[in-house]
Design a protein around this motif. Structure first.
Motif, PDB file in Angstrom:
ATOM      1  N   UNK A 104       0.878  -1.122  -0.044  1.00 15.58           N
ATOM      2  CA  UNK A 104       0.111  -0.258   0.246  1.00 15.58           C
ATOM      3  C   UNK A 104       0.548   1.461   0.030  1.00 15.58           C
ATOM      4  N   UNK A 105       1.981   1.397   0.226  1.00 16.07           N
ATOM      5  CA  UNK A 105       3.350   2.157   0.512  1.00 16.07           C
ATOM      6  C   UNK A 105       4.136   2.750  -0.451  1.00 16.07           C
ATOM      7  N   UNK A 106       3.818   1.351  -1.211  1.00 17.06           N
ATOM      8  CA  UNK A 106       4.696   1.434  -2.564  1.00 17.06           C
ATOM      9  C   UNK A 106       6.561   1.456  -2.740  1.00 17.06           C
ATOM     10  N   UNK A 107       6.871   0.542  -1.488  1.00 14.98           N
ATOM     11  CA  UNK A 107       8.022   0.448  -0.765  1.00 14.98           C
ATOM     12  C   UNK A 107       8.743  -0.053  -2.656  1.00 14.98           C
ATOM     13  N   UNK A 108      10.168   0.651  -3.014  1.00 13.74           N
ATOM     14  CA  UNK A 108      10.777  -0.390  -3.720  1.00 13.74           C
ATOM     15  C   UNK A 108      11.219  -1.359  -3.426  1.00 13.74           C
ATOM     16  N   UNK A 109      10.742  -2.299  -2.844  1.00 12.41           N
ATOM     17  CA  UNK A 109      11.216  -3.652  -2.141  1.00 12.41           C
ATOM     18  C   UNK A 109      12.379  -4.555  -2.872  1.00 12.41           C
ATOM     19  N   UNK A 110      12.471  -4.372  -4.455  1.00 11.51           N
ATOM     20  CA  UNK A 110      13.451  -5.530  -4.834  1.00 11.51           C
ATOM     21  C   UNK A 110      14.715  -4.145  -4.473  1.00 11.51           C
ATOM     22  N   UNK A 111      14.765  -2.701  -4.855  1.00  8.83           N
ATOM     23  CA  UNK A 111      15.506  -1.538  -4.546  1.00  8.83           C
ATOM     24  C   UNK A 111      15.887  -2.342  -2.871  1.00  8.83           C
ATOM     25  N   UNK A 112      15.396  -2.090  -2.295  1.00 11.78           N
ATOM     26  CA  UNK A 112      16.269  -2.157  -0.752  1.00 11.78           C
ATOM     27  C   UNK A 112      16.747  -3.425  -0.220  1.00 11.78           C
ATOM     28  N   UNK A 113      15.971  -5.053  -0.906  1.00 13.83           N
ATOM     29  CA  UNK A 113      16.602  -6.024  -0.882  1.00 13.83           C
ATOM     30  C   UNK A 113      17.471  -6.308  -1.403  1.00 13.83           C
ATOM     31  N   UNK A 114      17.737  -5.611  -2.682  1.00  8.05           N
ATOM     32  CA  UNK A 114      19.255  -5.608  -3.305  1.00  8.05           C
ATOM     33  C   UNK A 114      20.455  -4.674  -2.217  1.00  8.05           C
ATOM     34  N   UNK A 158      -2.044   6.829  10.270  1.00  5.75           N
ATOM     35  CA  UNK A 158      -1.777   8.194   9.872  1.00  5.75           C
ATOM     36  C   UNK A 158      -1.444   9.482   9.797  1.00  5.75           C
ATOM     37  N   UNK A 159      -2.257   9.766  10.867  1.00  5.44           N
ATOM     38  CA  UNK A 159      -1.930  10.974  11.141  1.00  5.44           C
ATOM     39  C   UNK A 159      -0.042  11.691  11.790  1.00  5.44           C
ATOM     40  N   UNK A 160       0.644  10.147  12.194  1.00  8.75           N
ATOM     41  CA  UNK A 160       2.438  10.411  12.427  1.00  8.75           C
ATOM     42  C   UNK A 160       2.416  10.595  11.153  1.00  8.75           C
ATOM     43  N   UNK A 161       2.456   9.847  10.042  1.00  7.71           N
ATOM     44  CA  UNK A 161       2.446   9.828   8.633  1.00  7.71           C
ATOM     45  C   UNK A 161       2.719  11.251   8.327  1.00  7.71           C
ATOM     46  N   UNK A 162       1.444  11.881   8.338  1.00  7.35           N
ATOM     47  CA  UNK A 162       0.905  13.222   7.498  1.00  7.35           C
ATOM     48  C   UNK A 162       1.876  13.994   7.911  1.00  7.35           C
ATOM     49  N   UNK A 163       2.108  13.993  10.102  1.00  9.41           N
ATOM     50  CA  UNK A 163       2.698  15.047  10.395  1.00  9.41           C
ATOM     51  C   UNK A 163       4.445  15.223  10.217  1.00  9.41           C
ATOM     52  N   UNK A 164       4.815  14.188  10.003  1.00  6.12           N
ATOM     53  CA  UNK A 164       6.254  13.842   9.336  1.00  6.12           C
ATOM     54  C   UNK A 164       6.320  14.201   8.379  1.00  6.12           C
ATOM     55  N   UNK A 199      -0.630   4.773   6.985  1.00  9.29           N
ATOM     56  CA  UNK A 199       0.773   5.408   6.639  1.00  9.29           C
ATOM     57  C   UNK A 199       0.513   6.471   5.198  1.00  9.29           C
ATOM     58  N   UNK A 200      -0.031   5.244   4.178  1.00 10.80           N
ATOM     59  CA  UNK A 200      -0.176   5.702   2.811  1.00 10.80           C
ATOM     60  C   UNK A 200      -0.741   7.010   2.398  1.00 10.80           C
ATOM     61  N   UNK A 201      -2.264   6.368   3.475  1.00  8.47           N
ATOM     62  CA  UNK A 201      -2.685   7.759   3.264  1.00  8.47           C
ATOM     63  C   UNK A 201      -2.824   9.348   4.581  1.00  8.47           C
TER      64      UNK A 201
END
Lengths: 436, 433
Positions: free
Chosen positions: B56-66, B153-159, B418-420
């Motif tokens: 849901x947050x579209x993390x670039x998973x292949x990149x972070x694993x590499x 959601x609130x923490x993610x938005x605030x950050x 978090x995504x929202x």
């Protein structure tokens, strides 16, 4: 049951697997363990002149290249020849050979490139009852700085000269171990042959720096903050070794020269490949230094099973069987057409084939099938480079399918024609033209 | 020790402290460096990776694993945090088995996905342990935004807003920030006070003030926020619970008490516990009851296994801890230490009672039958129990955004919240610019 016994230049062993001259064969203790595990023979770690032995570093002697899960793919070493007194080694060789008469015991030698030292050491070795000698003209580190090892192996005239001395001063079979740190392996092989060598063995290790320490900016393995290049071996060097063996066997001058194949032999399959390219036996080091001596059991059972399954009765019957198929590029059939085919049942849709074809090759793979994620080859663009097959993580998922003679290649729009190679190709300015 | 799992009634101290500590230890112990390298090496670096699309947050998973595989877990963590600032908690609580790992091509091929969740934890733990914060604030804009609710959601938005240079004030009714990360979620998924240390780490970017003990309708009003700030983001979660028609305790309260408890030997639990519900909250309550020492724990769900909201992994986790799952059983009566359940079946899409009943001993009945929106300010359009939101989380009121469980869309997961929150922050920023 296939016959694994080996007769290499008159030296008999119960199987074609010898331990190469290296740390595993430096002492009686190790060699006895090797023979108990089943090794067919050993080449004793290189002996030097009588007198004070060489000294080795007391820091790291090896550097490594690892694959997944720390699988060792390549090993580099800066260890010199034996650092034990000559008389101790000779005594132990004699003792081992006495107790294991059916195993091959060959002694590796490296003394200065002068007649006298060779004349002196050969009778001492002969007295042990050893089956033969191997001349170490290969080690690229340390001893080469003193005019020995690969420093000799890089000068064909020296190879010929020393080989001749050895044949002159000894009745033992002489194997010349070649260095790969040259441009054309055929020349040192021819030199060894001229000198009267009974066989050559190859490859010795390749000049290498395994890695660089990026904190200290120094090469590894590092001794007190600095490093020297070492000799590279292990699975990573096998393709280089296979080619060099093939080059010697394809060369008319050396085609009949027996070869002991060395370089990354890790499994029975590696050994079978060396043998198919003309090696009469193989020598192993890194596999033993990675897993211990028991790996030979798999090599024996695997080679035996493969020979049984293929109806090969003896090792000798398969030696060099692949050589007739080793050709020059100019002999290859330019009219041979294949296309990659992706097995949709087997495909796990990782898309690696697409990424490499789209980014680095010929844009010959579609990434959508009927609008959904899926991968399919576009025959109209596929040049059959095979890269998709190589990067696909699923075995047999992508295969190359031959386009039959007379069928149209969608890429060129032309029918597949009979065999023709570059030598007669119209684009080749030097092509052999048919008489007009 | 006075009590045991078989002591009748609802009592504390059924298990000694050392056993309790073991029971509530990390569900998935962190990967060692070598384990992480081995796990990372299994990733195929897929083109258009399905895992990334499932996140849901579209993390670039292949990149972070590499990046992990090449010895730079800190760079991996930055890849994760740039999309999901609560990547540490998500690594622990995400139902990866129904998200990234479910669609991993190695799950499809071999039934063994790359351990994406555990690798994410490996990377984020490394960076967080190193201290400092991976992002710097942009030049201050002079704009201020109110965020109501200090959950994911609130923490993610605030950050994200703070990063863009805005000043943020977060209000939360509870004593601590963190929302469900702090008060919900099973204790064994967030050990060693991780929720609070993550909040502190997140806030260390600066520009964010947290005011606790304040909620809409109780010290806060929408009009006050609108006049005092340039924008407001509502992330008030689902604070209410569906009313109980029978005796028992709300599972949400039981879980919150457990998370806030300093000494679990003080927590009372029944000998025979029955949890009503089929979601993650029901599993968390049932498993934790068992871990506290309840002799028998039954989860009763009125529909069949396939309809259960808790994933297969969560169901297996429950049964492996000794929880019995009773499907097709709807509560009818709680009385005198027992519960009566009607057996059900689904016919033509309708849930019907078969006429058969089951009676189970039940000193304690925990209800996990869903939470409801509570305290949504007047004037903000609500539909189907959720605040109506458009693109970027815009509500029906100009200058007011909403996200997380209180708003429409998403699966009420930490990661969707978090995504929202992040996306609303981007929209707010665009509007304020």
């Amino acid at each position: 049951m296939a016959d694994l016994t080996s007769n290499f230049i008159g030296i008999k062993s119960p199987n074609p697997f010898w331990l190469a001259s290296a740390p595993p064969t430096d002492k009686e203790y190790n060699v006895r363990r090797a023979f108990e595990a089943g090794w067919g023979g050993v080449v004793w770690k290189t002996l030097g002149e009588a007198g004070p032995p060489v000294v080795n570093v007391n820091g790291p002697r090896y550097g490594a290249i690892h694959g997944a899960d720390r699988r060792l793919l390549g090993l580099n070493n800066i260890e010199l020849i034996t650092d034990r007194p000559l008389e101790v080694n000779l005594r132990e060789i004699k003792s081992v050979k006495r107790d294991y008469p059916d195993r091959a015991v060959v002694v590796s030698l490296m003394v200065p490139c002068e007649e006298d030292p060779w004349k002196k050491i050969l009778p001492l070795v002969e007295e042990t009852g050893a089956d033969g000698v191997e001349l170490n003209f290969g080690c690229p580190h340390g001893m080469a700085e003193r005019g020995m090892g690969s420093a000799v192996g890089q000068v064909p005239e020296y190879i010929e000269m020393v080989t001749r001395w050895c044949k002159q001063f000894s009745r033992m079979p002489v194997i010349v171990k070649l260095t790969p740190n040259i441009t054309d392996i055929r020349l040192p092989a021819e030199a060894a042959m001229r000198g009267g060598a009974d066989a050559v063995s190859l490859i010795n290790t390749i000049n290498s720096i395994t890695s660089v320490n990026l904190d200290l900016f120094a090469p590894e393995p590092m001794i007190d903050g600095v490093g020297a290049h070492g000799g590279y071996c292990g699975p990573a060097v096998k393709p280089i070794a296979l080619n060099m063996v093939a080059e010697i066997k394809r060369n008319a001058a050396t085609a009949d020269l027996p070869v002991s194949g060395i370089g990354g032999v890790t499994t029975w399959r590696d050994a079978a490949e060396f043998i198919a390219l003309g090696a009469g036996n193989v020598q192993v080091c890194t596999a033993a230094m990675t897993y211990g001596f028991d790996v030979v059991k798999e090599m024996i059972s695997g080679l035996s099973q493969w020979m049984d399954e293929g109806g090969h009765e003896s090792v000798a019957s398969v030696v060099g069987r692949a050589i007739p198929n080793c050709r020059d590029w100019q002999d290859l059939n330019l009219n041979y057409v294949t296309k990659a085919l992706i097995d949709q049942e087997a495909c796990i849709k990782c898309g690696r084939c697409y990424a490499v074809c789209e980014d680095t090759s010929h844009q010959a793979i579609f990434n959508r099938i009927d609008g959904v994620r899926g991968f399919e080859v576009n025959d109209a663009e596929c040049v059959a480079c095979n890269l998709c097959v190589n990067v696909c993580p699923v075995e047999e998922c992508i295969t190359m399918v031959e386009t039959p003679l007379g069928e149209v290649d969608p890429r060129t729009g032309e029918k597949v024609r009979e065999y023709a190679n570059w030598q007669t190709h119209p684009n080749n300015p030097g092509a052999v033209k048919a008489a007009e | 020790m006075l009590n045991t799992p078989t002591t009748p009634g609802i009592v504390a101290g059924r298990l000694p402290a050392n056993i309790l500590a073991e029971n509530f230890s990390d569900l998935h112990p962190p990967l060692t460096a070598h384990e992480a390298l081995v796990a990372a090496d299994r990733c195929y670096f897929c083109y258009g990776a399905p895992c990334m699309e499932a996140c849901p947050t579209t993390i670039d998973i292949p990149l972070f694993i590499r990046q992990i595989a090449t010895g730079t877990p800190e760079a991996a963590a930055r890849t994760i945090f740039s999309q999901n600032i609560l990547g540490g908690m998500c690594a622990r609580v995400c139902p990866t088995e129904t998200l990234c790992e479910e669609v991993c091509v190695r799950e499809v091929a071999e039934g063994k996905p790359v351990l994406i969740g555990q690798l994410q934890r490996y990377a984020t733990d490394r960076l967080m342990a190193a201290g400092g914060h991976p992002f710097a604030r942009a030049t201050e804009t002079g704009k201020s935004v109110a965020v109501v609710g200090a959950g994911p959601a609130g923490l993610s938005c605030a950050h994200r807003l703070a990063m863009k240079g805005h000043n943020v004030t977060i209000y939360d009714g509870r004593a601590k920030a963190g929302g469900l990360n702090e008060y919900g979620i099973a204790a064994y998924k967030s050990v060693d006070g991780f929720a609070q240390s993550e909040v502190e780490w997140l806030l260390s970017i600066g520009g964010i003030t947290v005011e606790t003990g304040k909620r809409l309708g109780d010290g806060l009003s929408l009009s006050g926020l609108k006049s005092g700030f340039d924008a407001a983001f509502l992330a008030i979660g689902l604070g209410g619970v569906n009313a109980l028609s029978m005796d028992g305790v709300n599972a949400v309260d039981m879980i919150a008490d457990l998370r806030q408890s300093a000494d679990r030997t003080d927590l009372a639990v029944g000998r025979n516990v029955v949890v009503i519900g089929g979601g993650m909250t029901a599993v968390d309550a049932a498993v934790q009851s068992k871990l506290l020492g309840a002799d028998n724990v039954t989860m009763a769900y009125r529909r069949d296994k396939a309809a259960m909201a808790a994933s297969e992994f969560e169901q297996d986790l429950a049964t492996s801890r000794g929880v019995r799952i009773l499907y097709n059983a709807a509560p009818k009566l709680v009385d005198d230490g027992a519960i009566t359940l009607a057996r059900t079946e689904t016919r033509d899409g309708k849930l019907l009672e078969t006429g058969e009943v089951v009676e189970l001993p039940a000193d304690q009945v925990l209800w996990a039958i869903g939470q409801t929106l509570e305290g949504a300010p007047d004037g903000v359009a609500v539909e189907g129990g959720k605040i109506v939101v458009g693109d970027g989380g815009r509500t029906s009121v100009d200058g007011v955004w909403a996200g997380g469980d209180c708003a429409q869309g998403g699966d009420d997961l930490t990661v969707t919240a978090v995504a929202e929150g992040r996306d609303a922050a981007e929209d707010i920023h665009a509007k304020l610019a």
